[in-house]
Structures are given as structure tokens and as C-alpha cells.
Design an enzyme around this catalytic site. Structure first.
Site, PDB file in Angstrom:
ATOM      1  N   GLU A  19     -24.170 -16.285  -3.326  1.00 22.96           N
ATOM      2  CA  GLU A  19     -22.837 -16.411  -2.722  1.00 22.96           C
ATOM      3  C   GLU A  19     -22.897 -16.517  -1.201  1.00 22.96           C
ATOM      4  O   GLU A  19     -22.075 -17.202  -0.586  1.00 22.96           O
ATOM      5  CB  GLU A  19     -21.962 -15.227  -3.137  1.00 22.96           C
ATOM      6  N   HIS A  33     -16.069  -7.596 -13.209  1.00 17.21           N
ATOM      7  CA  HIS A  33     -15.345  -8.837 -13.481  1.00 17.21           C
ATOM      8  C   HIS A  33     -13.836  -8.610 -13.495  1.00 17.21           C
ATOM      9  O   HIS A  33     -13.107  -9.353 -14.147  1.00 17.21           O
ATOM     10  CB  HIS A  33     -15.787  -9.440 -14.819  1.00 17.21           C
TER      11      HIS A  33
END
Length: 423
Positions: free
Chosen positions: A157, A227
Site C-alpha cells: 500500500e 476488514h
């Protein structure tokens, strides 16, 4: 490193030299405007009146226009303007021609397709986006536009965000996807220390305004610790970027296109729980919705209820129940843009209803609701008839087995409305 790679990928030696010369010519006027803005305590964002991404021009006119439209220069005028703008938005939606039933992820895909069609410099990249991504938000885009415009990245990322900064710095329109908002933290430094400060630290000579980062956020029913998080509060503390969260398919399409075309870097959080659960008629054509403009979803007179993203559906159920069981007239506001947020719409509403409730999924301590409550208390104190309430997630890691207990449900929001009315 990422700046160098992006420059090599995006342009030749002659193009880069010409680009630097063009930037240098703009520095004389850009630097002065940036310095003036810094001295005035501005947020480091480019204004709507600018002619292009990062290009000064017309900012003063835009500022005066906003003052008039929001009623700060013409007392009593703001409510009429707001009502007219809402009618105008409805008419524009009707006049956009054909509509198509889409879910939220389909609307995102449609917006990305339009962005690639209308901007030759736009590119999409991220983990697994070439085959559509885990949610299929980029489905079939590589087939339509080629591997040079829609491509996969390594599972890193920080590199994704850094590459986006580099590409935007040389004039591209990068649209980066972070697979889950929970994974955005390795990219945090690139976003808040590089992208957000790029224009400010160069005195207005350079910017990365073409950069947009998409990330699915929030609960999904079975996501657990890694998540399900709502990290928007971390980014709303950062001058120089915008933070946008839609509530529905049509909002997602219009706001995403506006974010991609905005002259500032934007972090665009998508409520993944609504990807396929939320469906409505969406204009098929190219359209955008204004950033930093809240929407009064439902007008009322007894209490103002404020939220954003997936929580708007929860609040709508709570509001409907309050009206049915308590006879309470609730005004429901969707912020849509969290940074910079629409203060005028919120303050006008609270001064009218004299009560307020704020709700979001993120933990209550230092969540964005805290900023809302502090600002409303400061501006509307003499109008309030009850304490401002927050109904939010609890101060715990996001629990898998107890997700329903953790989330600010419609029942909890209803009890908050009831407590405010009975105070």
C-alpha cells in the site's frame, strides 16, 4: 524513488523539461497566492474558482460567491438558496436523460469508466484491479482501456500511494485502489505527509491534485478485526486533502467523478456493506455532485440527525420510527464530504431544530462526530435545548462475534433521539 519512476513512465526527457519550465513560469503567481493563503490560515486546499488543478485564478470570486450562497453576507437568504439548490439537483438528475438500475459497486464501475473515457491521463491501479478487484469495482475496465491504463500493483500500500503521488506530480490523474480501508495504514505517511502537503511545501509551484484514493470501509457482517474498520477520522485531521463518503449508488457515481476531477487529492471511502445491498436508478451519463456540500435528505423541525455513508440507512430507519412512535419531526443530513465539511448547512439546521444527534460506525472517542459536536456547540450554544448526543461504535477493536452489539443500530439511534426530545 516513486517520483522518479512515475516521471520515467509518464513522460520523455523533453516533455519533463517543458513541464518544469511551465511550472517555473507559474511559480511567480502561484507562490504568492499560496503564501497569502497560508498566512490567512487556509487548509492548503485549492479553491473551486481555480482554472485548473493547482492553478490560481478566480479564488476570490469563488469565495465571495460561497459567502453569498451560504447566507453569510445576506442573512435569511441561505434557506431559500438551499431549497432552490435541492430542487435544482433533482431537476438536473431528471434532465440527465436515461437512467439505469445499478447497485453501488456498479455505479462506482460506471464512474471509473467515464473517468477513463473523458481523461486520457487517467489511470487505475491497485491490488488485483486488472481482473476487477475483490469486489469487482474495476470489472472489465482493463479489457476496454488496456493494460497501460488499468493494471495491478505489488501487495504494498505504501508503494501504491507513493506511485500515485509521483504520477499526479507530473500531471497524470491516478486513481489508486486500496483493497480494504483497513490496509490503508501502511500508506498513511505518503497520504498525509506527501500528498496533503505537496502544494503547501512548494509554495504553490507543484501539486498532486489529480490524485484520488479509493478504499472500501466499514462493517460487512463478517469482516472482523481487519476488514471492518472506519478510519476516516485519521484523515480528517489532515489539511490539504479531502475526505468523501457516499451513501447510495447515484451519490457514489456523482461524488466519485467530482473527486477525480477536483484540484485536490481526495480519499474516497466506499461503504462496502452497500456495494450490492443498495440499488437505485442512476443516470447513465456523465455527471458530478458538489463536494463539501451536505444534503438535507429529509426536512424536519424537532431534531437534527447527522451521519454519512452506510450509517445514513440506519439513521433513516431510526428517524422513521421516531416519527411514527413519538411524533417527532426529524431533519436528516448527509454530510457526504467530511473534509472540508459543510458547516453552514449543519449550523442552520441545528439553530432551527435546537437539538442534534450525530452517528457513525467508527469508535466514539476522537471520531469525526467529536469535531461535529464541538463545532455545533460553539456556534449554536444559545439555540440548544438539549445536549448534543453521539451514537457511535464502542471503544474496542471491531468484534467479529459481537458485531451487532458494537454497531450503532437503528434501535440505539432511536433511543438517542428519544432521550434528546425528553431532556
Amino acid at each position: 524513488f516513486f517520483l522518479v519512476v512515475a516521471a520515467l513512465v509518464f513522460g520523455g526527457k523533453g516533455e519533463r523539461k517543458g513541464f518544469r519550465m511551465w511550472r517555473s513560469c507559474r511559480a511567480l503567481r502561484g507562490g504568492r497566492n499560496s503564501l497569502a493563503a497560508a498566512r490567512a490560515g487556509q487548509s492548503g486546499l485549492a479553491k473551486k474558482g481555480e482554472l485548473a488543478r493547482g492553478q490560481p485564478g478566480g479564488a476570490g470570486v469563488a469565495q465571495r460567491g460561497r459567502g453569498i450562497a451560504r447566507g453569510t453576507w445576506c442573512p435569511g437568504f441561505a434557506e431559500k438558496v438551499r431549497a432552490a439548490s435541492q430542487r435544482g439537483r433533482a431537476l438536473r438528475m431528471m434532465s440527465m436523460g436515461a437512467t439505469k438500475k445499478m447497485n453501488l459497486v456498479g455505479a462506482i464501475n460506471d464512474a471509473l469508466r467515464i473517468a477513463l473515457e473523458t481523461d486520457d491521463k487517467a489511470v487505475i491501479f491497485g491490488e488485483d484491479v486488472a481482473f476487477g478487484g475483490v469486489f469487482r469495482a474495476t470489472n472489465e475496465l482493463q479489457d476496454a482501456f488496456g493494460k497501460h491504463r488499468v493494471f495491478n500493483t505489488p501487495l504494498c500500500e505504501q508503494a501504491i500511494a507513493g506511485f500515485a503521488v509521483g504520477m499526479a506530480a507530473v500531471g497524470a490523474t491516478p486513481i489508486a485502489e486500496i483493497q480494504f480501508a483497513d490496509y490503508i495504514f501502511p500508506a498513511f505517511d505518503q497520504i498525509v505527509n506527501e500528498a496533503a502537503k505537496y502544494r503547501y511545501r512548494s509554495g504553490g509551484q507543484f501539486n498532486v491534485g489529480g490524485m484520488t484514493i479509493r478504499a472500501p470501509y466499514g462493517s460487512v457482517g463478517h469482516g472482523g478485526l481487519y476488514h471492518s474498520q472506519s478510519p476516516e477520522g485519521y484523515f480528517t485531521h489532515t489539511p490539504g486533502i479531502k475526505v468523501v463518503i457516499p451513501r447510495s449508488p447515484s451519490q457514489a457515481k456523482g461524488l466519485l467523478l467530482a473527486s477525480i476531477r477536483d484540484p485536490n487529492p481526495v480519499v474516497f471511502f466506499e461503504p462496502k456493506a452497500l456495494y450490492r445491498a443498495s440499488t437505485e436508478e442512476v443516470p447513465e451519463g456523465d455527471f458530478s455532485l458538489p463536494l463539501s456540500t451536505a444534503e438535507v435528505v429529509k426536512e424536519g423541525s424537532d431534531i437534527t440527525v447527522i451521519g454519512y455513508g452506510a450509517q445514513m440507512g440506519v439513521l433513516r430507519r431510526a428517524v422513521d420510527r421516531a416519527e411514527a412512535e413519538l411524533g417527532v419531526s426529524c431533519e436528516l443530513i448527509d454530510l457526504r464530504t467530511l473534509l472540508p465539511w459543510d458547516r453552514d448547512t449543519v449550523f442552520e439546521s441545528v439553530k432551527k431544530t435546537r437539538r442534534c444527534l450525530v452517528s457513525h460506525e467508527a469508535p466514539i472517542t476522537c471520531g469525526f462526530g467529536a469535531e461535529l459536536v464541538a463545532s455545533i456547540q460553539h456556534q449554536c450554544f444559545l439555540h440548544l435545548e438539549a445536549p448534543i448526543l453521539r451514537v457511535c461504535g464502542f471503544d474496542t477493536p471491531f468484534p467479529l462475534a459481537h458485531e451487532k452489539v458494537y454497531l450503532p443500530s437503528a434501535a440505539r439511534c432511536f433511543e438517542g433521539i428519544k432521550a434528546s426530545i425528553e431532556y
